[in-house]
Write a protein that holds these residues in place. Sequence first.
Motif, PDB file in Angstrom:
ATOM      1  N   ARG A   3       0.850  -1.195   0.000  1.00 25.50           N
ATOM      2  CA  ARG A   3       0.000   0.000   0.000  1.00 25.50           C
ATOM      3  C   ARG A   3       0.885   1.244   0.000  1.00 25.50           C
ATOM      4  O   ARG A   3       1.722   1.408   0.881  1.00 25.50           O
ATOM      5  CB  ARG A   3      -0.901  -0.010   1.224  1.00 25.50           C
ATOM      6  N   ILE A   4       0.656   2.106  -0.992  1.00 27.93           N
ATOM      7  CA  ILE A   4       1.462   3.313  -1.173  1.00 27.93           C
ATOM      8  C   ILE A   4       0.521   4.517  -1.149  1.00 27.93           C
ATOM      9  O   ILE A   4      -0.488   4.539  -1.861  1.00 27.93           O
ATOM     10  CB  ILE A   4       2.222   3.306  -2.523  1.00 27.93           C
ATOM     11  N   TRP A  28       0.659  -2.893  -6.331  1.00 22.21           N
ATOM     12  CA  TRP A  28       0.538  -1.860  -5.307  1.00 22.21           C
ATOM     13  C   TRP A  28      -0.890  -1.338  -5.257  1.00 22.21           C
ATOM     14  O   TRP A  28      -1.493  -1.043  -6.277  1.00 22.21           O
ATOM     15  CB  TRP A  28       1.433  -0.661  -5.621  1.00 22.21           C
ATOM     16  N   GLU A  29      -1.398  -1.186  -4.061  1.00 23.51           N
ATOM     17  CA  GLU A  29      -2.637  -0.450  -3.874  1.00 23.51           C
ATOM     18  C   GLU A  29      -2.223   0.998  -3.626  1.00 23.51           C
ATOM     19  O   GLU A  29      -1.550   1.294  -2.633  1.00 23.51           O
ATOM     20  CB  GLU A  29      -3.411  -0.984  -2.686  1.00 23.51           C
ATOM     21  N   MET A  30      -2.572   1.886  -4.532  1.00 24.39           N
ATOM     22  CA  MET A  30      -2.136   3.277  -4.454  1.00 24.39           C
ATOM     23  C   MET A  30      -3.314   4.189  -4.157  1.00 24.39           C
ATOM     24  O   MET A  30      -4.381   4.056  -4.761  1.00 24.39           O
ATOM     25  CB  MET A  30      -1.472   3.687  -5.762  1.00 24.39           C
ATOM     26  N   TYR A  48      -0.166   1.727   5.807  1.00 24.94           N
ATOM     27  CA  TYR A  48       0.494   1.911   4.509  1.00 24.94           C
ATOM     28  C   TYR A  48       1.948   1.502   4.655  1.00 24.94           C
ATOM     29  O   TYR A  48       2.560   1.706   5.698  1.00 24.94           O
ATOM     30  CB  TYR A  48       0.399   3.368   4.050  1.00 24.94           C
ATOM     31  N   ASP A  49       2.490   0.948   3.588  1.00 22.94           N
ATOM     32  CA  ASP A  49       3.898   0.559   3.582  1.00 22.94           C
ATOM     33  C   ASP A  49       4.800   1.761   3.290  1.00 22.94           C
ATOM     34  O   ASP A  49       5.897   1.855   3.834  1.00 22.94           O
ATOM     35  CB  ASP A  49       4.130  -0.532   2.530  1.00 22.94           C
ATOM     36  N   VAL A  50       4.327   2.654   2.409  1.00 21.18           N
ATOM     37  CA  VAL A  50       5.129   3.804   1.973  1.00 21.18           C
ATOM     38  C   VAL A  50       4.224   5.018   1.840  1.00 21.18           C
ATOM     39  O   VAL A  50       3.105   4.916   1.359  1.00 21.18           O
ATOM     40  CB  VAL A  50       5.804   3.526   0.601  1.00 21.18           C
ATOM     41  N   ILE A  51       4.758   6.183   2.253  1.00 23.27           N
ATOM     42  CA  ILE A  51       4.106   7.460   1.974  1.00 23.27           C
ATOM     43  C   ILE A  51       5.100   8.314   1.195  1.00 23.27           C
ATOM     44  O   ILE A  51       6.288   8.363   1.530  1.00 23.27           O
ATOM     45  CB  ILE A  51       3.621   8.175   3.256  1.00 23.27           C
ATOM     46  N   THR A  76       5.804   2.829   8.535  1.00 22.51           N
ATOM     47  CA  THR A  76       5.611   3.337   7.178  1.00 22.51           C
ATOM     48  C   THR A  76       6.889   4.024   6.703  1.00 22.51           C
ATOM     49  O   THR A  76       7.418   4.898   7.388  1.00 22.51           O
ATOM     50  CB  THR A  76       4.441   4.347   7.148  1.00 22.51           C
ATOM     51  N   ALA A  77       7.381   3.619   5.542  1.00 17.71           N
ATOM     52  CA  ALA A  77       8.547   4.285   4.945  1.00 17.71           C
ATOM     53  C   ALA A  77       8.109   5.659   4.461  1.00 17.71           C
ATOM     54  O   ALA A  77       7.030   5.820   3.889  1.00 17.71           O
ATOM     55  CB  ALA A  77       9.093   3.456   3.784  1.00 17.71           C
ATOM     56  N   ARG A  78       8.959   6.671   4.685  1.00 16.26           N
ATOM     57  CA  ARG A  78       8.590   8.056   4.424  1.00 16.26           C
ATOM     58  C   ARG A  78       9.517   8.706   3.404  1.00 16.26           C
ATOM     59  O   ARG A  78      10.711   8.815   3.629  1.00 16.26           O
ATOM     60  CB  ARG A  78       8.623   8.832   5.742  1.00 16.26           C
ATOM     61  N   PHE A  79       8.917   9.157   2.286  1.00 19.53           N
ATOM     62  CA  PHE A  79       9.671   9.798   1.210  1.00 19.53           C
ATOM     63  C   PHE A  79       9.147  11.208   0.977  1.00 19.53           C
ATOM     64  O   PHE A  79       7.950  11.463   1.099  1.00 19.53           O
ATOM     65  CB  PHE A  79       9.509   9.051  -0.122  1.00 19.53           C
ATOM     66  N   VAL A  80      10.056  12.089   0.581  1.00 18.94           N
ATOM     67  CA  VAL A  80       9.690  13.427   0.133  1.00 18.94           C
ATOM     68  C   VAL A  80       9.935  13.476  -1.368  1.00 18.94           C
ATOM     69  O   VAL A  80      10.981  13.041  -1.853  1.00 18.94           O
ATOM     70  CB  VAL A  80      10.555  14.511   0.830  1.00 18.94           C
ATOM     71  N   LEU A  81       8.961  13.998  -2.089  1.00 23.16           N
ATOM     72  CA  LEU A  81       9.090  14.238  -3.530  1.00 23.16           C
ATOM     73  C   LEU A  81       8.778  15.710  -3.725  1.00 23.16           C
ATOM     74  O   LEU A  81       7.620  16.120  -3.646  1.00 23.16           O
ATOM     75  CB  LEU A  81       8.117  13.361  -4.315  1.00 23.16           C
TER      76      LEU A  81
END
Length: 133
Positions: A3-4, A28-30, A48-51, A76-81
Amino acid sequence: MKRILFVDDEHQILDAMRNILRKRRREWEMVFVDSGRAALLEMEKAPYDVIVSDMRMPEMDGAELLEQVCQRFPRTARFVLSGQADSESILRVLPFAQQFLSKPCDPIDLNRVIERTCQLQEGLSDQAIRDSV
């Protein structure tokens, strides 16, 4: 299925990411939301697995969102875009983001980073080790 969660206040960016990543729908469930508050509401419903969050957003910016995610949903893995992050914003988000990606981001790179993170999460079957990481 992983889940993203994607967070950006610009609907055009969310639509572009949805189109770019549509091939991953079977894996992936997005979910795509347009604010930090909406993201937290989604995360309260199910894990969620990733945000992946934009940095500059009204009301709650990416640093504040990822800080709350880190505290409330530490697995939850945390990313900035982000395309417009100044050094002060970057310093604020560093303790909470595990990856920083610049806009525009190559779709192949975005796929690779998310996939690598999901594989790492799967590989960490020992819950104590996973929580530490």
